[in-house]
Scaffold this motif. Structure first.
Motif, PDB file in Angstrom:
ATOM      1  N   ARG A 164      58.975 -16.616  -6.694  1.00 44.71           N
ATOM      2  CA  ARG A 164      59.155 -16.983  -5.278  1.00 44.71           C
ATOM      3  C   ARG A 164      60.561 -17.543  -5.037  1.00 44.71           C
ATOM      4  O   ARG A 164      61.226 -17.187  -4.073  1.00 44.71           O
ATOM      5  CB  ARG A 164      58.102 -18.040  -4.898  1.00 44.71           C
ATOM      6  CG  ARG A 164      57.515 -17.849  -3.517  1.00 44.71           C
ATOM      7  CD  ARG A 164      56.598 -19.004  -3.125  1.00 44.71           C
ATOM      8  NE  ARG A 164      55.372 -19.113  -3.898  1.00 44.71           N
ATOM      9  CZ  ARG A 164      54.299 -18.336  -3.722  1.00 44.71           C
ATOM     10  NH1 ARG A 164      54.307 -17.398  -2.814  1.00 44.71           N
ATOM     11  NH2 ARG A 164      53.229 -18.497  -4.460  1.00 44.71           N
ATOM     12  N   CYS A 207      63.227 -16.946  -6.825  1.00 42.50           N
ATOM     13  CA  CYS A 207      64.207 -15.863  -7.004  1.00 42.50           C
ATOM     14  C   CYS A 207      64.372 -15.056  -5.720  1.00 42.50           C
ATOM     15  O   CYS A 207      65.458 -14.592  -5.401  1.00 42.50           O
ATOM     16  CB  CYS A 207      63.776 -14.917  -8.118  1.00 42.50           C
ATOM     17  SG  CYS A 207      63.853 -15.662  -9.736  1.00 42.50           S
ATOM     18  N   TYR A 208      63.236 -14.859  -4.992  1.00 42.45           N
ATOM     19  CA  TYR A 208      63.269 -14.026  -3.779  1.00 42.45           C
ATOM     20  C   TYR A 208      63.418 -14.865  -2.501  1.00 42.45           C
ATOM     21  O   TYR A 208      63.277 -14.346  -1.410  1.00 42.45           O
ATOM     22  CB  TYR A 208      62.006 -13.166  -3.707  1.00 42.45           C
ATOM     23  CG  TYR A 208      62.065 -12.001  -4.669  1.00 42.45           C
ATOM     24  CD1 TYR A 208      62.739 -10.828  -4.322  1.00 42.45           C
ATOM     25  CD2 TYR A 208      61.505 -12.100  -5.933  1.00 42.45           C
ATOM     26  CE1 TYR A 208      62.828  -9.774  -5.215  1.00 42.45           C
ATOM     27  CE2 TYR A 208      61.589 -11.051  -6.838  1.00 42.45           C
ATOM     28  CZ  TYR A 208      62.254  -9.891  -6.475  1.00 42.45           C
ATOM     29  OH  TYR A 208      62.349  -8.858  -7.360  1.00 42.45           O
ATOM     30  N   SER A 209      63.695 -16.147  -2.653  1.00 41.53           N
ATOM     31  CA  SER A 209      63.771 -17.015  -1.469  1.00 41.53           C
ATOM     32  C   SER A 209      65.035 -16.747  -0.650  1.00 41.53           C
ATOM     33  O   SER A 209      65.149 -17.183   0.491  1.00 41.53           O
ATOM     34  CB  SER A 209      63.763 -18.484  -1.904  1.00 41.53           C
ATOM     35  OG  SER A 209      64.959 -18.766  -2.639  1.00 41.53           O
TER      36      SER A 209
END
Ligand SMILES: Nc1ncnc2c1ncn2[C@@H]1O[C@H](COP(=O)(O)OP(=O)(O)O)[C@@H](O)[C@H]1O
Ligand SMILES: CCCC(=O)OP(=O)(O)O
Length: 355
Positions: free
Chosen positions: A225, A227-229
């Motif tokens: 989560r 990393c993709y924030s």
């Protein structure tokens, strides 16, 4: 008689020793603060800084490199290989420079040894690099087939302390079952079964306890989560896991002595974080006892942090029900490096070739 220069770049220090055969003549430890190293984007960029520091130190000692017979460095993130002494060749230097298997200060050990040795037409070696791989097959499997566990740890010191602990138990290393915990900038806990490290946390890439510099094992989905924030680039995430995790992230220092100063000044959060690092280290020791089917002759605690009796106590009270705890503060890495080079120079052993 052989004169050997041993070079050991760690994440928080560069250690240098000169040996006459297996006898140490002198050792110097150059400590590097977070701010000193943070100006370099990659480990390779630290090359000139660390090399100059070594040459200046030898100059201060009035030591002439002309007298040397060999230079030996701590090996870095190469392909997984067997334990032993390796001659540093062009292929190895290229892999270390390209850092294909990752970035760690120990990558500079082979490179600096090679560059200095070349100027004096003497051989350069590495011994038991951080990628020594003796894992049981079962230890390699993760729950995600695309991701295989790697054996990346303080192999040089884990092996050296394993031999010393076995000898203190009046046993041969090859006959003993040991758990060794190396507490340095990274923390590795190895299960040594009859001379082989059959399981160990990957001390670099996010397994096991957090450490002065590493984030350690994290809840996977929460990590994904983050990393993709959109808040962080890949390089920033890498830094949060590798060099800027653990004590650095929580307390802005990689120095355990500094953390104890904070605690003495009444910082309760520093105390909690430090205790959590000890707790997680103890839990990993418990996991390695399972890897050895509970048949553990002794537990060895080593590395720079093992100088602190209070920290060692926070671990040992939690694990001494498993087996007796022996403490070896610091490391035997410089001696192990010199002995590895000596075995080859004296003809006792043939240097392995990295392919
Ligand atoms: N006397 C000491 N007491 C407590 N911690 C220490 C001591 N000496 C070194 N350390 C800590 O040990 C860690 C570094 O361990 P070391 O094995 O030297 O590291 P590395 O080889 O990973 O650079 C640092 O957090 C440092 O503050
Ligand atoms: C790369 C694994 C060994 C390790 O963590 O070394 P440091 O403690 O020197 O960072």
């Amino acid at each position: 008689m052989f004169l050997i220069l041993a070079i050991n770049p760690g994440s928080t220090s560069t250690k240098i020793s000169v040996f006459e055969d297996k006898k140490v003549l002198f050792t110097e430890i150059l400590r590097h603060s977070v701010s000193e190293l943070s100006q370099y984007k990659t480990v390779f960029e630290q090359l000139e800084f660390r090399k100059t520091a070594i040459l200046e130190m030898l100059h201060r000692k009035n030591f002439s490199m002309e007298k040397l017979n060999a230079i030996v460095g701590r090996g870095g993130l190469l392909k997984p290989i067997k334990s032993g002494t390796y001659i540093v060749n062009e292929r190895m230097v290229l892999d270390l420079k390209e850092a294909k298997r990752g970035e760690h200060a120990s990558n500079l050990g082979g490179i600096i040894a090679y560059e200095l040795a070349k100027n004096h037409s003497i051989p350069a070696f590495i011994v038991d690099p951080v990628v020594v791989d003796e894992l049981d097959d079962v230890a390699r499997i993760t729950g995600m087939p695309e991701i295989q566990k790697s054996s990346i740890f303080h192999a040089l010191n884990q092996k050296a302390i394993g031999r010393r602990l076995a000898s203190d138990l009046k046993k041969k290393y090859e006959d003993a079952n040991l758990i060794i915990a190396h507490l340095g900038g990274g923390i590795s806990i190895g299960a040594h079964r009859h001379g082989y490290v059959i399981d160990v946390n990957d001390a670099l890439n996010g397994e096991g306890p957090f450490s002065p510099e590493r984030a350690g094992g994290l809840p996977s989905l929460e990590l994904a989560r983050l990393c993709y924030s959109g808040k962080y680039t890949f390089e920033e995430m890498k830094k949060k896991i590798l060099g800027g995790g653990g004590l650095v992230a929580h307390l802005n220092t990689n120095d355990v002595k500094e953390v104890y100063r904070m605690i003495e000044n009444g910082d309760e959060n520093a105390e909690l974080i430090l205790d959590a690092m000890a707790y997680k280290t103890a839990k990993e020791i418990g996991a390695m006892a399972v890897a050895l089917n509970g048949e553990v002759d002794a537990i060895g605690i080593t590395g720079g942090i093992a100088y602190n009796e209070n920290f060692v106590k926070r671990i040992s009270i939690r694990v001494e029900f498993i087996a007796p705890v022996y403490v070896y503060p610091g490391e035997d890495e410089m001696q192990a490096l010199a002995e590895g080079a000596y075995r080859v120079l004296s003809g006792e052993e043939e240097a392995k070739v990295y392919e």
